[in-house]
Design a protein around this motif. Structure first.
Motif, mmCIF file in Angstrom:
data_model
loop_
_atom_site.group_PDB
_atom_site.id
_atom_site.type_symbol
_atom_site.label_atom_id
_atom_site.label_comp_id
_atom_site.label_asym_id
_atom_site.label_seq_id
_atom_site.Cartn_x
_atom_site.Cartn_y
_atom_site.Cartn_z
ATOM 1 N N SER A 3 2.326 6.544 7.123
ATOM 2 C CA SER A 3 2.749 5.984 8.768
ATOM 3 C C SER A 3 3.074 4.504 8.795
ATOM 4 C CB SER A 3 1.719 6.645 9.752
ATOM 5 O OG SER A 3 0.463 6.142 9.190
ATOM 6 N N VAL A 4 3.390 3.960 9.824
ATOM 7 C CA VAL A 4 3.466 2.765 10.292
ATOM 8 C C VAL A 4 2.016 2.204 10.330
ATOM 9 C CG1 VAL A 4 4.053 0.896 11.995
ATOM 10 C CG2 VAL A 4 5.744 2.899 11.081
ATOM 11 N N GLY A 5 1.070 3.024 10.809
ATOM 12 C CA GLY A 5 -0.340 2.679 11.084
ATOM 13 C C GLY A 5 -0.903 2.302 9.936
ATOM 14 N N VAL A 6 -0.740 3.413 8.987
ATOM 15 C CA VAL A 6 -1.541 3.161 7.691
ATOM 16 C C VAL A 6 -1.033 2.056 6.625
ATOM 17 C CG1 VAL A 6 -1.867 4.243 5.356
ATOM 18 C CG2 VAL A 6 -1.793 5.570 7.576
ATOM 19 N N LYS A 7 0.329 1.668 6.976
ATOM 20 C CA LYS A 7 0.949 0.753 6.326
ATOM 21 C C LYS A 7 0.438 -0.721 6.806
ATOM 22 C CE LYS A 7 5.318 2.472 4.859
ATOM 23 N NZ LYS A 7 7.004 2.748 5.018
ATOM 24 N N MET A 8 0.344 -0.641 8.016
ATOM 25 C CA MET A 8 -0.367 -2.257 8.786
ATOM 26 C C MET A 8 -1.996 -2.070 8.411
ATOM 27 S SD MET A 8 1.321 -1.805 12.737
ATOM 28 C CE MET A 8 0.545 -3.302 13.074
ATOM 29 N N LEU A 9 -2.621 -1.219 8.288
ATOM 30 C CA LEU A 9 -4.016 -1.134 7.866
ATOM 31 C C LEU A 9 -4.231 -1.647 6.379
ATOM 32 C CD1 LEU A 9 -7.122 -0.511 8.678
ATOM 33 C CD2 LEU A 9 -6.715 1.982 7.969
ATOM 34 N N ARG A 10 -3.421 -1.259 5.725
ATOM 35 C CA ARG A 10 -3.800 -1.630 4.319
ATOM 36 C C ARG A 10 -3.017 -2.946 4.041
ATOM 37 N NH1 ARG A 10 -3.924 2.348 0.097
ATOM 38 N NH2 ARG A 10 -3.165 0.652 -1.502
ATOM 39 N N LYS A 11 -1.967 -3.319 4.674
ATOM 40 C CA LYS A 11 -1.646 -4.918 4.651
ATOM 41 C C LYS A 11 -2.631 -5.572 5.157
ATOM 42 C CE LYS A 11 2.148 -7.997 6.061
ATOM 43 N NZ LYS A 11 2.086 -8.501 4.876
ATOM 44 N N GLY A 12 -3.170 -5.357 6.396
ATOM 45 C CA GLY A 12 -4.484 -6.071 7.111
ATOM 46 C C GLY A 12 -5.534 -6.206 6.237
ATOM 47 N N ILE A 13 -6.105 -5.220 5.460
ATOM 48 C CA ILE A 13 -7.077 -5.128 4.412
ATOM 49 C C ILE A 13 -6.899 -5.871 3.224
ATOM 50 C CG2 ILE A 13 -8.744 -3.739 3.126
ATOM 51 C CD1 ILE A 13 -8.666 -1.815 5.303
ATOM 52 N N PHE A 14 -5.482 -5.527 2.307
ATOM 53 C CA PHE A 14 -5.430 -5.896 1.122
ATOM 54 C C PHE A 14 -4.732 -7.425 1.109
ATOM 55 C CE2 PHE A 14 -5.534 -1.137 0.291
ATOM 56 C CZ PHE A 14 -6.553 -1.208 -0.375
ATOM 57 N N ASP A 15 -3.849 -7.793 2.215
ATOM 58 C CA ASP A 15 -2.857 -8.809 2.008
ATOM 59 C C ASP A 15 -3.782 -9.915 2.960
ATOM 60 O OD1 ASP A 15 -1.464 -7.515 0.495
ATOM 61 O OD2 ASP A 15 0.157 -7.267 1.922
#
Length: 447
Positions: free
Chosen positions: A112-124
């Motif tokens: 989902s868009v939410g999961v993608k944003m969360l992963r980007k926030g944490i990992f990137d």
């Protein structure tokens, strides 16, 4: 359900990217089964064992089976503790296979868009930037010091979170002010006879949330005769990324860390976090397809030592008096420190050298506590099941201090103490903090 085209893409990636020779190394002998926590906890189901997971990977690579949710679930449930590797007669590098497979699945996972944003926030946006880690943990420190934490618990706000996370909030260490983190010097002079110049891998969480443990580590190194340097521009080791399918990002971070430590030309690179140590030790594998960086990674890796190993090599326990009267101590191995760094005797030697303390070896000390990086967050059910069994073993030792050598393990054991209502009776501590306390206790007694 996976779309047919996605399955084909995953299968193609497995054929192109998985180390087939390593998959073939597994002889299916079953020596790994008794060492695998998830195989034991899941009633000996083969798909939750290292052997079973390798069979699934090979099946997809060979085209015998299709990629499935069963494959993803099996790999997701793996702790990545790598306890299977030391007992494998063929020397299968299971950890490498696991990371490669997870990276492939992550690239093709529908999110989902939410999961993608969360992963980007944490990992990137967070972990690769130490200044941002300092800001975030600085906010945590304000939350603790301002009294907001007490208010949040009193009004029931923490009840909105899963039980394990709500309990974890109680056991987080007190975070210093960001100004205190910033004013710490980067160079420290040895005490007594100089024996080495070492560079400290400060880490991301270790140098923020566990700042005091890093301070204790520096104190021990100085007393052991080391000049200590904390290289600038170092950042997170990349383990969180590597274990969660973000291998390209972890490669970028590895290169920056290698360059940062090359700049100081120390005799050794010292770590005090088992999970970080293991990932750092495999920078040469991570970068083996880039000749220039692979050679530099080999040099980096050759200098790595855990804090307990360097202290033993410099005879710290023989030249310094340690004392903790009337304390029963046990030790919980960091899986990666033991299984990858091959460091497990040294912490025990140091703890047994403490006068007045009685060291009791815990049954199953070499098995995972359930922390495993972010595992206790993404797989809380299995993590708590493993932790509860671990705390039964702790209780049998009657220990007043549980010692470990990794921040994740430390938080997990603190969580276990809280869950078993032993707060105030049992302490979970990093080995560096225990040794500094033992030094201070002896100095106090002989003041």
């Amino acid at each position: 359900m996976m779309h047919a085209s996605t399955k084909k893409q995953i299968q193609k990636a497995f054929k192109q990217e998985m180390d087939y020779d390593e998959l073939l190394n597994c002889m299916r002998c079953g020596f790994c089964l008794p060492s695998c926590p998830t195989y034991i906890e899941m009633d000996h189901q083969e798909k939750y064992s290292p052997r079973g997971r390798i069979a699934l990977m090979k099946g997809v690579t060979d085209g015998v089976i299709e990629p499935s949710e069963e494959l993803s679930e099996s790999l997701d449930l793996c702790l990545g503790c790598r306890a299977c590797e030391p007992v494998c007669p063929s020397g299968v590098q299971y950890g490498h296979l696991l990371e490669d497979a997870r990276a492939i699945l992550q690239r093709h996972k529908k999110q989902s868009v939410g999961v993608k944003m969360l992963r980007k926030g944490i990992f990137d946006e967070l972990f690769p930037h130490q200044n941002r880690m300092e800001k975030v943990t600085g906010l945590l420190g304000f939350y603790q010091r301002s009294g907001l934490s007490h208010v949040a618990r009193k009004v029931g706000f923490m009840n909105l979170f899963p039980e394990s996370m709500a309990t974890m909030e109680k056991v987080l260490p007190e975070v210093p002010k960001r100004s205190e983190m910033k004013k710490r010097p980067r160079n420290f002079t040895h005490e007594g006879e100089k024996k080495a110049t070492v560079a400290l891998f400060a880490g991301c969480l270790m140098d923020t949330m566990f700042f005091e443990t890093n301070h204790a580590t520096i104190k021990l190194l100085r007393k052991a005769g080391c000049d200590v340097v904390i290289p600038e521009n170092q950042l997170c080791c990349g383990a969180l990324h590597g274990h969660n399918g973000e291998l390209e990002k972890s490669k970028e971070m590895a290169k920056k860390n290698i360059a940062a430590f090359e700049a100081v030309q120390a005799d050794y690179i010292i770590t005090n976090a088992g999970g970080c140590s293991a990932f750092l030790l495999e920078y040469n594998h991570l970068l083996n397809d880039e000749p220039e960086w692979a050679a530099r990674a080999e040099t980096f890796v050759s200098k790595l030592k855990d804090i307990s190993r360097i202290l033993i090599e410099l005879n710290f326990h023989k030249t310094h008096h340690l004392s903790l009267p009337n304390q029963i101590i046990t030790y919980q191995d960091s899986c990666h420190l033991r299984n990858v760094m091959k460091t497990f005797e040294e912490p025990r030697i140091l703890l047994k050298a403490i006068e007045g303390a009685h060291f009791v070896e815990m049954e199953g000390a070499d098995t995972c506590c359930g922390s495993a990086g972010d595992y206790n967050i993404v797989q809380p059910g299995m993590a708590m099941q493993i932790l509860d069994h671990k705390m039964e073993k702790v209780a049998a030792t009657q220990a007043q201090i549980i010692v470990t050598a990794n921040p994740g393990c430390l938080l997990e054991m603190k969580l276990g103490v809280e869950r078993t209502q032993q707060t105030g009776k049992v302490r979970a501590m990093h080995i560096a903090d225990v040794l500094v306390e033992a030094l201070a206790d002896h100095e106090k007694q002989h003041a």
